[in-house]
Structures are given as structure tokens and as C-alpha cells.
Design a protein around this motif. Structure first.
Motif, short mmCIF file in Angstrom:
data_model
loop_
_atom_site.label_atom_id
_atom_site.label_comp_id
_atom_site.label_asym_id
_atom_site.label_seq_id
_atom_site.Cartn_x
_atom_site.Cartn_y
_atom_site.Cartn_z
N HIS A 30 6.00 8.62 -6.16
CA HIS A 30 5.79 8.18 -7.65
C HIS A 30 5.69 8.42 -8.41
CE1 HIS A 30 2.44 5.72 -8.86
NE2 HIS A 30 1.74 6.56 -9.91
N LEU A 31 6.19 7.28 -9.20
CA LEU A 31 6.48 7.76 -10.48
C LEU A 31 5.56 7.22 -11.23
CD1 LEU A 31 10.42 7.59 -9.76
CD2 LEU A 31 9.20 9.24 -9.67
N GLY A 32 5.25 7.94 -12.48
CA GLY A 32 4.70 7.87 -14.02
C GLY A 32 4.76 8.46 -14.79
N PRO A 33 3.42 8.91 -15.95
CA PRO A 33 2.80 9.65 -16.58
C PRO A 33 3.34 11.55 -16.06
CG PRO A 33 1.74 7.98 -16.71
CD PRO A 33 2.46 7.76 -16.06
N ARG A 34 2.91 11.06 -14.63
CA ARG A 34 2.63 12.17 -13.64
C ARG A 34 3.95 12.13 -12.42
NH1 ARG A 34 -3.53 14.87 -13.78
NH2 ARG A 34 -3.81 12.57 -13.30
N ASN A 35 4.63 12.50 -11.97
CA ASN A 35 5.16 12.56 -11.14
C ASN A 35 4.34 13.21 -9.42
OD1 ASN A 35 6.67 10.52 -12.56
ND2 ASN A 35 7.32 13.30 -13.38
N ARG A 36 4.93 11.92 -8.72
CA ARG A 36 3.91 12.74 -7.47
C ARG A 36 4.99 12.67 -6.24
NH1 ARG A 36 -0.19 15.58 -10.06
NH2 ARG A 36 -1.09 15.40 -7.46
N TYR A 37 4.98 13.59 -5.57
CA TYR A 37 5.46 13.02 -4.06
C TYR A 37 4.71 13.14 -2.86
CZ TYR A 37 9.83 15.47 -5.11
OH TYR A 37 11.52 16.25 -6.09
N ARG A 38 4.26 11.97 -2.56
CA ARG A 38 3.07 11.33 -1.46
C ARG A 38 3.86 11.67 0.53
NH1 ARG A 38 0.57 6.92 -5.51
NH2 ARG A 38 -0.41 9.43 -6.96
N LEU A 39 3.69 12.78 0.82
CA LEU A 39 3.41 11.83 2.72
C LEU A 39 1.98 10.79 2.80
CD1 LEU A 39 5.11 13.92 4.51
CD2 LEU A 39 3.18 14.94 5.29
N TYR A 40 3.31 9.73 3.89
CA TYR A 40 1.72 9.05 3.55
C TYR A 40 2.18 8.60 5.85
CZ TYR A 40 5.94 5.39 2.71
OH TYR A 40 6.81 4.93 2.72
N ALA A 41 1.20 8.09 6.07
CA ALA A 41 0.97 7.77 7.67
C ALA A 41 0.28 6.44 7.55
CB ALA A 41 -0.21 8.62 8.49
N VAL A 42 1.59 5.75 8.10
CA VAL A 42 0.50 4.10 8.97
C VAL A 42 0.56 3.96 10.19
CG1 VAL A 42 1.54 1.77 8.15
CG2 VAL A 42 2.53 3.07 6.61
N ALA A 43 -0.68 3.35 10.02
CA ALA A 43 -0.79 3.05 11.61
C ALA A 43 -0.44 1.85 12.42
CB ALA A 43 -2.49 3.11 11.83
N PRO A 44 0.16 1.22 13.56
CA PRO A 44 -0.02 0.33 14.06
C PRO A 44 -1.40 -0.43 13.72
CG PRO A 44 0.11 1.90 15.76
CD PRO A 44 -0.56 2.50 14.74
N GLY A 45 -0.31 -1.69 12.99
CA GLY A 45 -1.45 -3.16 12.50
C GLY A 45 -1.10 -2.73 10.82
N THR A 78 10.51 5.80 -2.07
CA THR A 78 10.47 6.07 0.02
C THR A 78 11.79 6.77 0.35
OG1 THR A 78 9.01 5.88 1.61
CG2 THR A 78 10.28 3.78 0.76
N ILE A 79 11.27 6.64 2.01
CA ILE A 79 12.77 7.17 2.77
C ILE A 79 13.25 5.86 3.81
CG2 ILE A 79 13.34 9.34 1.93
CD1 ILE A 79 12.00 9.60 4.34
N ALA A 121 -0.95 13.77 2.18
CA ALA A 121 -0.47 15.07 0.87
C ALA A 121 -0.26 14.18 -0.24
CB ALA A 121 0.12 16.21 1.19
N ASP A 122 -0.62 14.73 -1.12
CA ASP A 122 -0.33 14.64 -2.74
C ASP A 122 0.17 15.71 -3.45
OD1 ASP A 122 -0.22 14.02 -5.04
OD2 ASP A 122 -1.49 12.23 -5.07
N VAL A 123 1.88 15.90 -3.94
CA VAL A 123 2.23 17.05 -4.41
C VAL A 123 3.34 16.36 -5.76
CG1 VAL A 123 3.69 18.68 -3.69
CG2 VAL A 123 1.95 17.88 -2.26
N PRO A 124 2.82 17.35 -6.64
CA PRO A 124 3.03 17.01 -7.97
C PRO A 124 4.42 17.51 -8.20
CG PRO A 124 1.94 18.83 -8.21
CD PRO A 124 1.70 18.28 -6.92
N THR A 125 5.29 16.61 -8.81
CA THR A 125 6.95 17.37 -9.68
C THR A 125 7.60 17.14 -10.22
OG1 THR A 125 9.36 17.18 -8.57
CG2 THR A 125 7.62 15.28 -8.18
N ASP A 126 8.41 17.93 -11.19
CA ASP A 126 8.66 18.05 -12.71
C ASP A 126 9.67 16.48 -12.41
OD1 ASP A 126 10.04 19.52 -11.07
OD2 ASP A 126 10.87 20.62 -13.14
N ARG A 147 0.82 -1.25 -0.01
CA ARG A 147 -0.06 0.19 -0.10
C ARG A 147 1.26 1.22 -0.19
NH1 ARG A 147 -2.56 -3.57 3.33
NH2 ARG A 147 -2.21 -2.78 5.49
N VAL A 148 2.23 1.10 -0.10
CA VAL A 148 3.22 2.85 0.11
C VAL A 148 3.66 3.27 -1.32
CG1 VAL A 148 5.28 3.50 0.10
CG2 VAL A 148 5.01 1.59 2.03
#
Ligand code: CO
Length: 478
Positions: free
Chosen positions: A198-213, A179-180, A220-225, A173-174
Motif C-alpha cells: 500500500h503506497l501513500g504518505p505512509r507505505n505498508r506491506y499488508r499480508l492478506y487472506a481471501v476466502a472462497p467467495g 500485489t503478486i 498483518a500490516d508492516v511499515p516500509t520506507d 478490497r485488496v
């Protein structure tokens, strides 16, 4: 005396480089071996220090190219009643199992590609051949203990036996391919906060949070060239900050160039550094501002003050350090450019970022009283430093307010790693735990320092030389 190699890199003209033993493979594994302690371990120290790092640098007849490529080994120091035991075990990742069974490199590492026949069948980045060689960091998320690298394939392992369980269920699900290994811990929610590209036709930086479990949400989802190579990110109480150093890749080349991962990145200083400030509450972009071209691996801390966001980062002038950490160079004594702790002042309402030095000493692998100070104004940071040599050879404590002079620990021929701060219950008080290579004696020891004075409290002899490694953490409930 120095000489230049074919790419203009300065090398020392010495027959043997003392610290090169830190880049030699380690095959020995031990389980729960009691260590001889000199000095006295604090009675309150009852958890374990668990670390990861590269330990095998050859597979079949090939050498891995870069320090960051070596196959991961886990190390555990468990404390109890003034005693300490040590265990170490290779991480049985898919990459490791392939190397063991086939005697060839099967997966793409940071600067090494798999053997040709495999590579021809499956291209590097968008293939199932992403490495899970968790050699960079260890984190705890709920009941899981994870070994991380910069692909979205965290490997779970048993924190006591160091037995590998395998890639965690939530890996699929990442939201990205890169990632880092330096997520933050959100003390309020218990979540692990990280970012993926996320690399593809449109590149994105995605901040994500994972809960225990393993429940995962995109914050957040931010575009980048052009995705930048980022090894960590900044965090304050309200914001997360992506610091896009101008070491950037063309995503199509990343997928198709046929070159090792990091060789697809180009230094483009004319872009400057781009700071994207994300509001953690709703994922909106609060500011996207420019600053001078610099490079870093490690954010040390960040906080907000008077309409500014202050990021303290172990900062290099450029990314040359990556080139110098290829094993052939680093074993030959290549001199590393210095990282120093610099404050990046990020204005939230217009204007450019400015950078100021906080202290003179070289400062890498920095730690703080994370539980209390992360994201907040603070005073002390501890890191590995050097006193003018070719490798990190000391531990230093800095007062970022400039009040106290730096304090030091060093010993002849000794090369300490990341000093992990462990609190004794009082703010900024406790001990530092650092694994030190004693090069002349061809062995390592665990060093325990008083975090306030940097005086040596104890050292515990390890039965072998542990190769230079990266990060880990102190696990309390053990
Ligand atoms: Co790191």
C-alpha cells in the motif's frame, strides 16, 4: 562470439537465435482440439492443466517492451481416458479489449507505458489505468478460476471454455496498489494468502487472506520506507516471510515519474536483503533480519527447523535478469545470468541471514509436491534448467538433501517451461506436465514426465508454437 550492446549487455553474434520463436506473437485460437499423443497418458490423469502467458507483443504500430508485457493468452490441456484436448484463447481483459478496439496500448504494463495521449490524461500507478493483463499465473479459489498479474485486479474466467468473466468482485478490497501473482494456498482454511504494497504518505506491506467467495481479511500490516519489488513470498507452517530484495522504489516516483513501472526501481545493494517474518496466527512480526543483497522471483519452499527458518529460493546475484528480458535483447540471444537454488537461513533469535547453495544446476520455475510439502521439510524439487545455453532447455529434478544426483530431461532444440507436478496419490510421485517449444519444428508439445525418474511418459503435439509463458496449475475437479 559475443558483442556488447549500447548498455554493455552481452549479445550473441548469430543471425538467427533458435529460441527467438518463443517470443513471437500467437494469434491462432483453437477450442477442444484432440491432440495426437505419442506414448501413453496415465489413466488416472483426468483433470486439466491451465496456463497463462504473454502471446501478443505488438499493438498498432508499437511493440511492447518486455517479455512480461505481452497480452495474456490462456491455454488448457484437458485429460480424459488417456486422451488430451487443447484449447487456447486470449484473456479478454480491459487491457486486451482496449488494444483490440482502439489499436493502441491503453494500460501501463510492467515495462511499457500506454500511448502518450492516454498517459497524459491519467498517470500510471494510482489511476484507473492499472492493467488487468493476467499473464503471470492461474489460481483456483473456491469456484473461481483467476488469471493474475501483479496489480490487484484478478480476472475470473471459465476453466472449461476459457471465456473471460471479468475482474473479480473482491478486487476492490485488496489492501494495496501492487500485489503478486504467486499467492499461497492455505490447505487448512481454504484461503488464498497473498501480500500487497500500500503506497501513500505512509507505505505498508499488508499480508492478506481471501476466502472462497471473496471475504478478505488483512492478516498483518508492516511499515516500509521503500517498497521492494517482490514476485513471491516464503511460507512455513507458522510463518509468512517477506523477502525484501534491495530492488526498491521511491513511492512518489512510482506515482509521478512518468516512467514504466519497473523503471522506477533501483538496485541498492548496500541495504542488503530484509527478511520480515510474520506469525500467521496473530499477524505479529516475529523477526526482521538482514542478509546479503540478492534477488529472486521465485520461492520454492520454506520450513522451520531448530529455531531457524529455512527458505529455498531460485536466487540471482542481482536483478540484471530483468534488464535482459526486454524483447529486443532476449530475441537477439542475450545470455541470462544463472539462478540457482540457494537456502536462505533466517535466524529467529538474533544474527544475520546466511545463504548456501543447495545444488549446482540452473533452477527456475520450480515446483514441489505442493499439497503435501508446502511449508514443511521436503526432499524433491522440479524446475526448468539450462545446460549452458542461452535459454532454459531442460527439466531437472533436485534432491535438496543432497542424497541423489540431479536427474534431467532434454531434447535437441527443445525448450521446456515450468514443470507442473501432479501427484498420483503417493508422496513425491506422479508426473510433471511441461509445455515445450520445439524450435526447429516451429511448434510446441505437451510433455509428460515420470516425476521420479524424469523419463518421458508421453508427448502430445500442439497445432502451433506457444510463446514462452510463465505459470499455471493442474485443476483436479474438472
Ligand atoms: Co513467477
Amino acid at each position: 562470439m559475443v558483442w556488447m550492446d549500447t548498455r554493455g549487455v552481452e549479445m550473441l553474434t548469430v543471425d538467427t537465435v533458435e529460441h527467438a520463436v518463443g517470443f513471437r506473437s500467437l494469434e491462432d485460437e483453437v477450442a477442444g482440439e484432440g491432440l495426437e499423443v505419442h506414448g501413453e497418458l496415465p489413466a488416472w490423469l483426468t483433470g486439466s492443466l491451465v496456463r497463462t502467458g504473454p502471446a501478443r507483443f505488438e499493438v498498432g504500430d508499437r511493440s511492447l517492451a518486455h517479455w512480461f508485457d505481452g497480452l495474456a493468452m490462456l491455454h488448457r490441456f484437458a485429460f480424459d481416458g488417456g486422451r488430451v484436448t487443447y484449447s487456447n484463447r486470449f484473456l479478454h481483459s480491459r487491457a486486451f479489449e482496449h488494444a483490440e478496439q482502439r489499436n493502441e496500448i491503453g494500460y501501463s504494463e510492467f515495462a511499457t507505458d500506454p500511448c502518450r495521449s492516454i498517459f497524459a490524461r491519467a498517470q500510471a500507478l494510482f489511476s484507473p489505468k492499472l492493467t488487468d493483463n493476467g499473464s503471470v499465473n492461474v489460481v483456483r479459489l473456491g469456484d473461481e478460476t483467476l488469471a493474475l498479474t501483479e496489480t490487484p485486479l484478478p480476472v475470473a474466467f471459465d476453466a472449461h471454455t476459457l471465456e473471460t468473466a471479468g475482474v473479480t468482485d473482491w478486487a476492490e478490497r485488496v489492501p494495496g496498489q501492487i500485489t503478486i501473482a504467486h499467492p499461497h494456498h492455505d490447505a487448512e482454511t481454504g484461503e488464498m494468502l497473498s501480500y500487497a504494497a500500500h503506497l501513500g504518505p505512509r507505505n505498508r506491506y499488508r499480508l492478506y487472506a481471501v476466502a472462497p467467495g471473496g471475504a478478505l481479511r488483512v492478516v498483518a500490516d508492516v511499515p516500509t520506507d521503500r517498497p521492494a519489488y517482490m514476485h513471491s513470498f516464503g511460507l512455513t507452517e507458522r510463518y509468512a516471510v517477506l523477502t525484501e530484495w534491495p530492488l526498491v522504489a521511491n513511492p512518489i516516483k512510482l506515482a509521478l515519474s512518468g516512467r514504466p513501472f519497473i523503471e522506477n526501481y533501483r538496485w541498492a545493494p548496500e541495504r542488503g536483503t530484509r527478511y520480515t517474518v510474520i506469525d500467521r496466527r496473530d499477524g505479529s512480526v516475529r523477526a526482521r533480519v538482514q542478509g546479503p543483497a540478492t534477488f529472486a522471483f521465485h520461492h520454492v519452499n520454506g520450513f522451520e527447523r531448530d529455531g531457524e527458518l529455512l527458505l529455498d529460493v531460485s536466487t540471482y546475484d542481482d536483478p540484471r535478469v530483468i534488464d535482459l528480458l526486454y524483447l529486443d535483447r532476449i530475441r537477439a540471444g542475450a545470455e541470462l545470468p544463472p539462478a540457482t537454488l540457494r537456502r536462505h537461513r533466517v535466524p529467529l533469535d538474533g544474527g544475520d541471514v546466511t545463504i548456501e547453495p543447495l545444488a549446482e544446476p540452473v533452477f527456475e520455475l520450480g515446483r514441489i509436491d505442493y499439497g503435501r510439502r508446502n511449508g514443511r521439510d521436503y526432499r524433491y524439487a522440479w524446475g526448468a534448467s539450462d545446460r549452458g545455453g542461452a535459454w532454459l532447455d531442460s527439466v531437472v529434478k533436485l534432491d535438496v538433501t543432497g542424497g541423489d544426483e540431479p536427474r534431467w530431461w532434454f531434447d535437441d532444440g527443445c525448450y521446456p517451461g515450468e514443470p507442473v507436478f501432479v501427484s498420483d496419490g503417493e508422496p513425491d510421485s506422479g508426473v510433471l506436465l511441461s509445455v515445450v517449444l520445439d524450435a526447429p519444428r516451429d511448434t510446441s508439445f505437451l510433455l509428460v514426465l515420470d516425476a521420479t525418474t524424469l523419463e518421458e511418459v508421453a508427448r502430445a503435439e500442439v497445432p502451433h508454437a506457444i510463446p514462452f509463458h510463465f505459470h499455471g496449475d493442474y485443476l483436479r475437479e474438472d
